[in-house]
Design a protein around this motif. Structure first.
Motif, PDB file in Angstrom:
ATOM      1  N   TRP A 126       0.834  -1.209   0.000  1.00 36.21           N
ATOM      2  CA  TRP A 126       0.000   0.000   0.000  1.00 36.21           C
ATOM      3  C   TRP A 126       0.868   1.259   0.000  1.00 36.21           C
ATOM      4  N   LEU A 127       1.908   1.263   0.795  1.00 34.62           N
ATOM      5  CA  LEU A 127       2.821   2.414   0.819  1.00 34.62           C
ATOM      6  C   LEU A 127       3.461   2.637  -0.549  1.00 34.62           C
ATOM      7  N   TYR A 128       3.833   1.550  -1.184  1.00 37.62           N
ATOM      8  CA  TYR A 128       4.458   1.618  -2.509  1.00 37.62           C
ATOM      9  C   TYR A 128       3.468   2.148  -3.550  1.00 37.62           C
ATOM     10  N   ARG A 129       2.265   1.601  -3.549  1.00 40.09           N
ATOM     11  CA  ARG A 129       1.255   2.007  -4.527  1.00 40.09           C
ATOM     12  C   ARG A 129       0.874   3.476  -4.361  1.00 40.09           C
ATOM     13  N   HIS A 130       0.868   3.944  -3.121  1.00 41.71           N
ATOM     14  CA  HIS A 130       0.484   5.330  -2.862  1.00 41.71           C
ATOM     15  C   HIS A 130       1.686   6.274  -2.822  1.00 41.71           C
ATOM     16  N   GLN A 131       2.810   5.778  -3.315  1.00 41.33           N
ATOM     17  CA  GLN A 131       4.025   6.579  -3.543  1.00 41.33           C
ATOM     18  C   GLN A 131       4.611   7.189  -2.272  1.00 41.33           C
ATOM     19  N   TYR A 132       4.405   6.496  -1.162  1.00 44.17           N
ATOM     20  CA  TYR A 132       5.113   6.916   0.046  1.00 44.17           C
ATOM     21  C   TYR A 132       6.572   6.474   0.000  1.00 44.17           C
ATOM     22  N   VAL A 133       6.824   5.382  -0.701  1.00 46.87           N
ATOM     23  CA  VAL A 133       8.193   4.875  -0.853  1.00 46.87           C
ATOM     24  C   VAL A 133       8.388   4.364  -2.268  1.00 46.87           C
TER      25      VAL A 133
END
Length: 201
Positions: A72-79
């Motif tokens: 989820w973090l990856y998909r939402h461009q947090y990382v």
């Protein structure tokens, strides 16, 4: 009379020591519990997913929720990068490392293979952090989000910052530990491990 007084002094000192130890244990438990509600999710270079059990070539429910949160973090461009951690514990009934299972799961769910780093040596949290920290230095990663269960987060963050990582808490809120019946044993375990870490490193 002197012997009696000395005995009372010793008893008093021991009582104070026991009381201080109990206060420290309770304070540690409270700090772990309250920190479990901390969420510092923000833009960072990578997310470090702390390892958990795997069942053959599939993540356990606990590990799956951690990986899902990292995705989820990856998909939402947090990382931009996910760092999967975990080798094969000595008592594990599998030939697959935790990190490789996590990597394969993330790829199956849309994460690009070149966005994933893995370390397959660690068998405990402190090693998860230490080997992940080596990867951050090798790849020029400056800031990280630590992904794990809320009650595990206090220990994870403390270890990460002791390893000189600029680390922030991003707990998996869909953790399998949802009821007091599951949280309390987890809390007791974390109190023991955190105090052991502080005392012995």
């Amino acid at each position: 009379m002197k012997r009696f007084s000395a005995k009372r002094i010793v008893t008093g000192v021991l009582s104070l020591a026991v009381a201080a130890a109990l206060i420290y244990v309770v304070a540690t438990a409270v700090s772990i519990w309250t920190y479990s509600f901390t969420d510092e999710t923000k833009r960072a270079d990578a997310a470090i997913v702390l390892g958990a059990a795997v069942w053959d070539d599939q993540p356990s429910p606990i590990f799956e929720q951690r990986i899902n949160h990292a995705i989820w973090l990856y998909r939402h461009q947090y990382v931009d990068t996910l760092i999967m951690t975990g080798g094969i514990p000595a008592d594990a009934q599998t030939q697959y490392t935790e990190a490789s299972v996590a990597r394969d799961y993330a790829i199956e769910h849309g994460v690009k293979p070149d966005s994933i780093l893995i370390e397959e040596v660690s068998t405990k949290t402190q090693e998860n952090i230490a080997y992940a920290a080596e990867l951050t230095r090798e790849h020029g990663i400056d800031t990280v989000l630590i992904v794990t269960d809320p009650l595990h987060m206090k220990r994870g963050i403390e270890m990460a910052r002791d390893t000189h990582l600029e680390a922030y808490a991003s707990p998996a809120r869909t953790t399998a530990f949802q009821t007091l019946r599951t949280k309390i044993p987890f809390l007791f375990k974390e109190v023991f491990y955190l105090i052991s870490y502080r005392l012995f490193g």
